[in-house]
Every structure is written in structure tokens, then in C-alpha cells.
Design an enzyme around this catalytic site. Sequence first.
Site, PDB file in Angstrom:
ATOM      1  N   GLY A   4      83.626  -2.691  61.937  1.00 31.66           N
ATOM      2  CA  GLY A   4      83.305  -2.126  63.251  1.00 31.66           C
ATOM      3  C   GLY A   4      81.988  -1.385  63.194  1.00 31.66           C
ATOM      4  N   GLY A   5      81.749  -0.546  64.192  1.00 30.97           N
ATOM      5  CA  GLY A   5      80.498   0.199  64.199  1.00 30.97           C
ATOM      6  C   GLY A   5      80.271   0.892  65.525  1.00 30.97           C
ATOM      7  N   SER A  48      86.518  -4.809  65.788  1.00 36.30           N
ATOM      8  CA  SER A  48      85.860  -3.879  66.695  1.00 36.30           C
ATOM      9  C   SER A  48      84.483  -4.405  67.130  1.00 36.30           C
ATOM     10  CB  SER A  48      85.744  -2.510  66.019  1.00 36.30           C
ATOM     11  OG  SER A  48      85.329  -1.524  66.933  1.00 36.30           O
ATOM     12  N   PRO A 104      87.285   0.834  72.012  1.00 34.23           N
ATOM     13  CA  PRO A 104      86.325   1.897  71.662  1.00 34.23           C
ATOM     14  C   PRO A 104      87.060   3.189  71.366  1.00 34.23           C
ATOM     15  CG  PRO A 104      86.249   1.424  74.020  1.00 34.23           C
ATOM     16  CD  PRO A 104      87.122   0.378  73.409  1.00 34.23           C
ATOM     17  N   LYS A 158      86.026   5.625  81.281  1.00 35.08           N
ATOM     18  CA  LYS A 158      84.764   5.013  81.697  1.00 35.08           C
ATOM     19  C   LYS A 158      84.229   4.096  80.600  1.00 35.08           C
ATOM     20  CE  LYS A 158      81.597   7.382  83.777  1.00 35.08           C
ATOM     21  NZ  LYS A 158      80.621   8.452  84.092  1.00 35.08           N
TER      22      LYS A 158
END
Length: 428
Positions: free
Chosen positions: A64-65, A97, A122, A138
Site C-alpha cells: 500500500g502507500g 491498497s 483509505p 469524504k
Amino acid sequence: MHTSRLIKIFFILLISTISYSKSIISISIDAPITPPVLSYIQNAIQQAEESNAEALIIELDTPGGLLTTTRDIGQSILTSRVPVITYVSPQGSRAASAGTFILYASHLAVMSPGTHLGSATPVSLGENNEQSQAMENKILNDSLAYIESLAQYHDRNEAFARDAVKNGVSITANEAERAGVINFIATDMTDLIKKADGARVRMQSGVQTLSTSGAKIITAEQSLKDRILITITDPSIAYLMLMAGIYGLLIELFNPGSIFPGVLGAICLLIASYSLQIIPINYAGLGLIILGSAFLIAEAFIPSFGLLGIAGIIAMIIGGFFIFQVPNWAAPDLWFMLSILTLFLLGIILLARISLKAHTNQPVSGVEALIGLKGKVLNQNGLDYEVLVEGEIWLATSDIPLTIGQSIFIEEVNGLRLHVKSAEIENE
């Protein structure tokens, strides 16, 4: 006859040259998605465009990152004039991710057998309150819209894209191929080149047909700058730099004037500060590490019978476990952290012992070193004397009369005058 044969050879050579002039640029990413990785990918895209390569292959294995960096990579891929093929490889790799977003953004999505992708929800590091919850919603909705747009653009499975972002769903390579998440499965690079030949991909300029057969694969090496930046933004290396920096400054404080440990520690802290700007961290954990360091420094100057030192060590241990808690891709290996903490604590104990020994040892230089030394009386003038100590003649006083040649020892030093007593009194 001879001329026609030469023409035939010329055309064979020409066709052969054209056939082998085709090239494919290839890069390998086995790290979290951070700004240095973005720079590496952008440089590779530029190289592929300048060399008119048939395609760019990104061999990917990532946990991921950063979301912002991932979107920048996606934009670079979509605007590339050269088709970008993301290949989740070797076997056992993952496009988790951020890797899922990159796979969906690519013109051709390919996986090795035994690989998987997904878990693209996220993660926020904010406090759990209404304001932070609204911000998380959001970000989640924005991420959903982004991956859905990528799926629509490349005609890939939208349902899985939503589940991967909203519910953190993961699937295997075989499931991804059946569901239309990827284009196909390739066992190795040769198989990938073979299956990609003739594939139609959607580019910014329109639909393009890949011609990869017979293309030469050229590996784009990382620049020295990219290698260094990717290395130091690894969470384990960042943690190592942070602890090494603190330890170097502590050595300098416990042993003033050593210079080298302090300079090295400052450099390590600056490197760690760069990494911590990029890697998501828990600031409560960082605060505990800083507080623990302050306690250890205070222990060197304030006599607290070890209480400040113990409190500092406990704060640093707890802070070390908290600082990289979220998200998972930004956490160093647990055993690595334990090893670094163990070495750090052993070093602190060693420093404390050396410092304690230095404070308890008798001085070997300066005025204090004279106290306790023995000598003898050379001359007498009432209660004022000249005494010989360690080959030097000193003015001295005594509370009791002394005789020339008598052995004495130094009891006090007052400026350039010694206060001495008879050595026989010391022996008593």
C-alpha cells in the site's frame, strides 16, 4: 542475379533490424508507494516515451502507500504516451491498497499465479470525533469515485473496485481474471510479452494495439537518488534512523566533546525527519519518544536516583510501538523494532555505567588530582613551608608544626597554596 540477391539480403537485414529495434522498458517496485516511488515511475515513463518503447512494464509488489502519491501515479499512467502494463509479480506478491488503484489505472492489468489484490480502504490517522469522521467519509467517497472512474475507463469490474475500497475486500489472481478485474494471468515475463501482443488498450490518444512480439526488454535502473530515498522512507529504516539519532545525541551529552556521535546523531535525525514527513505516523507515539529522550537527558544532569532514566526508557518503548501503528504498510517489522529497542536500551545502560564510573573515579588531572598526594617538607618559615610534591615545589601551610624532610600529604588546595598534614597522621 547477383544484384537481386544483394537486394534480398538488404531487405532481410532491414526487416531484422526493424524487428529487433522494438523495446519494452521494465521497472520493479517492491516497496510502499511513496513520493520516491512516484519519481521512479515518472522517470521510467519519460524514458519509455523518449525511446519510443512499445510499453512500460511495472512489476509490482506493494502493501500500500500514500493516497495522494497513488493518485499522482495514476495520473502519470493515464497521460502516458506509452502503454503501461502493471504486472503483480513474482508469485506471492500483492497489489494491496494503493497497488489496487495503480492496477486499475494501468492500460493492461496482469497478475502472476498465487498473487492477490484489494484491501484498498483509505485509512485515516485523525482522532475519532465527528469532524474526523466526516473527513474520512469524504476521503472514502472520493476514493470510491476515483476507482470507479478508472474501472469504467478501462472497462474493468466496477463491483469489485467498490468492495475493495468500501469493504476492504481482497481476491486472488484467478478470481480477478474470472471477474474481469485484470486482463489475464501470466506465469512469467515471457508469457506476459506473448499474451500482451495484439491486445487493444485505451490510450489518451485513442485505442492502440500492442505489438510486443520480439521486443527487447530493457530494465530501467533506479537513479542513486531514487534508491537512497526509497530506502530511507522504508518504515524500518526510518525507525532505525530515529533511534540512532537519539542515541548519538545522548552519547554526546553523556560524553561532551566527543563530537562524532553528536554529528552522526544529528544527521540521522534529519534523515528520520524527512522519512517521517512522508510515512504516516501516530504523533502521540512520536511525542512519547521525544519525552523519553528528554527524561534520559535530564537524568544526565539532575540526580534522580534513576527515576527519570527509567521513566524515559518506558516512554520510548511505548512510543516506539505506537508511532507506526496505522496504517499497516507504514509499520516496521515487529522483531526488527524489538531488536532496535533492545540494542538501544543496552546502549543506554552502558552509557549510564560509564558515566557513573567517571563520576566516582578519583580525578587524574587538575587541582582536584593533588588532594591525597604525598610529598616532603623542603623548607620551613613558621607555619609556612615549601613542600616537594610529584617533582614540583609548592607553598604550603599546616595546622601543626612540621620539620624539614618530614613526609606529608595534601589535604586541601587553596589557589596556589596547599594545606598539608603529616603523613604519620594519615597512617593513624
